[in-house]
Scaffold this motif. Sequence first.
Motif, PDB file in Angstrom:
ATOM      1  N   CYS A  38      -5.249  -6.708   6.683  1.00 13.70           N
ATOM      2  CA  CYS A  38      -5.841  -7.336   7.863  1.00 13.70           C
ATOM      3  C   CYS A  38      -7.005  -8.229   7.441  1.00 13.70           C
ATOM      4  N   TRP A  97      -8.812  -5.258  16.325  1.00 18.90           N
ATOM      5  CA  TRP A  97      -8.039  -4.012  16.389  1.00 18.90           C
ATOM      6  C   TRP A  97      -8.933  -2.819  16.709  1.00 18.90           C
ATOM      7  N   TYR A 144       2.746  -0.651  17.764  1.00 23.36           N
ATOM      8  CA  TYR A 144       2.000  -0.782  16.516  1.00 23.36           C
ATOM      9  C   TYR A 144       0.966   0.323  16.344  1.00 23.36           C
ATOM     10  N   HIS A 145       0.339   0.726  17.448  1.00 22.10           N
ATOM     11  CA  HIS A 145      -0.674   1.771  17.348  1.00 22.10           C
ATOM     12  C   HIS A 145      -0.052   3.108  16.968  1.00 22.10           C
ATOM     13  N   TYR A 189       0.639   2.918  13.271  1.00 22.05           N
ATOM     14  CA  TYR A 189      -0.637   2.912  12.544  1.00 22.05           C
ATOM     15  C   TYR A 189      -1.222   4.319  12.490  1.00 22.05           C
ATOM     16  N   LYS A 190      -1.224   4.991  13.628  1.00 17.60           N
ATOM     17  CA  LYS A 190      -1.803   6.333  13.683  1.00 17.60           C
ATOM     18  C   LYS A 190      -0.970   7.333  12.889  1.00 17.60           C
ATOM     19  N   THR A 249      -1.953   6.823   9.283  1.00 12.91           N
ATOM     20  CA  THR A 249      -3.320   7.278   8.997  1.00 12.91           C
ATOM     21  C   THR A 249      -3.402   8.805   9.031  1.00 12.91           C
ATOM     22  N   HIS A 308      -9.823  -2.843   4.788  1.00  7.05           N
ATOM     23  CA  HIS A 308      -8.799  -3.008   5.822  1.00  7.05           C
ATOM     24  C   HIS A 308      -7.684  -3.977   5.434  1.00  7.05           C
ATOM     25  N   TYR A 327       0.341  -2.646  10.183  1.00  6.80           N
ATOM     26  CA  TYR A 327       0.771  -2.668  11.580  1.00  6.80           C
ATOM     27  C   TYR A 327      -0.202  -3.429  12.484  1.00  6.80           C
ATOM     28  N   PRO A 328      -1.512  -3.201  12.410  1.00  6.17           N
ATOM     29  CA  PRO A 328      -2.404  -4.097  13.172  1.00  6.17           C
ATOM     30  C   PRO A 328      -2.303  -5.542  12.700  1.00  6.17           C
ATOM     31  N   SER A 359      -0.440   1.452   6.562  1.00  3.13           N
ATOM     32  CA  SER A 359      -1.027   1.699   7.887  1.00  3.13           C
ATOM     33  C   SER A 359      -1.703   0.449   8.432  1.00  3.13           C
ATOM     34  N   TYR A 360      -2.407  -0.300   7.567  1.00  2.65           N
ATOM     35  CA  TYR A 360      -3.092  -1.508   8.026  1.00  2.65           C
ATOM     36  C   TYR A 360      -2.125  -2.668   8.265  1.00  2.65           C
TER      37      TYR A 360
END
Length: 526
Positions: A247, A255, A346-347, A350-351, A354, A244, A407-408, A404-405
């Motif tokens: 993060c 998250w 952010y989600h 992230y999505k 991914t 991850h 963003y969290p 992608s990681y």
Amino acid sequence: MNYEEEDENYSLDDDEQEDENYNEAEVDVQHVTSTKSTSQVITKKSLVAAQKESLVRVMELLSVKENQARTLLIYYQWNVDKLLSVYIDQGKDHMFSCAGLTVFDPSLVTLKKTMNCDVCMEDDLPSDVMTRMECGHSFCNDCWKEHFTVRINEGESKRILCMAHKCKAICDEDVVRKLVSPELAEKYDRFLIESYVEDNKMVKWCPSIPHCGSAIRKIEDDDVVEVECSCGLQFCFSCLSESHSPCSCLMWKLWKKKCVDESETVNWITVNTKLCPKCYKPISKQDGCNLMTCKCGQHFCWLCGEATGASHTVQSIAGHSCGRYKDDKVRQMERAKRDLDRYTHYHYRYKAHTDSLKLEDKLRKSILEKAVSNAETKDQQVFKEYSWVIDAVNRLFRSRKILSYSYPFALYMFGEELFKDEMSDEEREMKKNLFEDQQQQLEGNVEKLSKILEEPFDEYDHEKVVDMKRHLNNLSNAVDNLCKKMYECIENELLGPIQFGIHNIAPYRSKGIEQATEFCAEICQT
């Protein structure tokens, strides 16, 4: 595709620089394995050998038996260096005492033909049905057997204590095996072997599902690393979740919880509904009138949520006057909405990345198949080496995952949940802008890399293949450098000055997460 119009992030100043970048990329695609591996895969077959390696080292250095060496290592969590440090600083007696080992002198005991067992209270038992442990306590074999059986079945067999009152000595392994059934002895041995993983902070089981049966051993005691097992699973050695980085483990834990629980649904309800003061069900507002009527028949005011009468005029509601908004309620609703907006922002990103990652994993497999196929059918001089495109798609896959990681990471880095008191508002905004600038540069180049890799290179002529190869290598290098800069920013500008010791992240590796090498050792004979 017109490569001349590509972004200047990876454009070349002159042909000489182009050749230099090309050569650097060529080194990259060779996938050279580091001469010094940082982790090892320990399979079921090599687990005994790995444990034996530590046992023999302690047995030779301290001149102790195997069961004593194992007891010491279990107590000191298989940390040989720590064990030896205690031995040097505090002596053998102290080391033995702490670990539950005693060395009994048989000459101090008068031999008797019959003995008494203080557990079952049987008197005048023949000495051959009694067993004395190294601590000097003797009990009948039946009582010992019952004691061992209970401890093994309860899963407490790695450190079985003597039955004597307040005795903290560990029972001899050989005695345990001798007195219990063959099935329990096998179970007991399995617990002792698995202790090498379960009590050892440098070794952990691979968290694959279904379990591949292997464990991973770190060679160096660094803070946070991400490893790849021989089964192909990449995971964080610290928290055993999927890899991850960037993060931290805490950020990733928060998250994942935020994404799977109902906290955001509740947050939305808090912002957009009011609870009926009678049945407490959430009610949403459908029109401009502030007099609400619940299905249960209760009337209440939307402004303050308090119960009212049914009739009202333009100016007032019968039997009610809520006066002004309470500032604390206004601020509470505004903050809830702001937090929800931040999470949604952010989600969503992230999505999106991914989802792209899943598609690009298929692209990676497709390119590999295409490269192999064309190497067999096209001009061997042109298509004999396809590592350039394979390397580029691997770079895309790795950088997309990092993106992608990120963003969290940004959600918690620049929010108030973890670092409320560590940064002023001005400092937080400045660092946020710095990070987002790098994040956007990486995102733009990742998308360009993805676009180029979708081209039908297998249909291109020699000249166009060479041109595509050159641009892919340069863009791959640009993406690699941007990833490095992002990690340097996190370590030096963001987490470093605050609490880098708490929020450690796995370092960036240009070649991707290192695959653990297989542990190979001959089973030591003692």
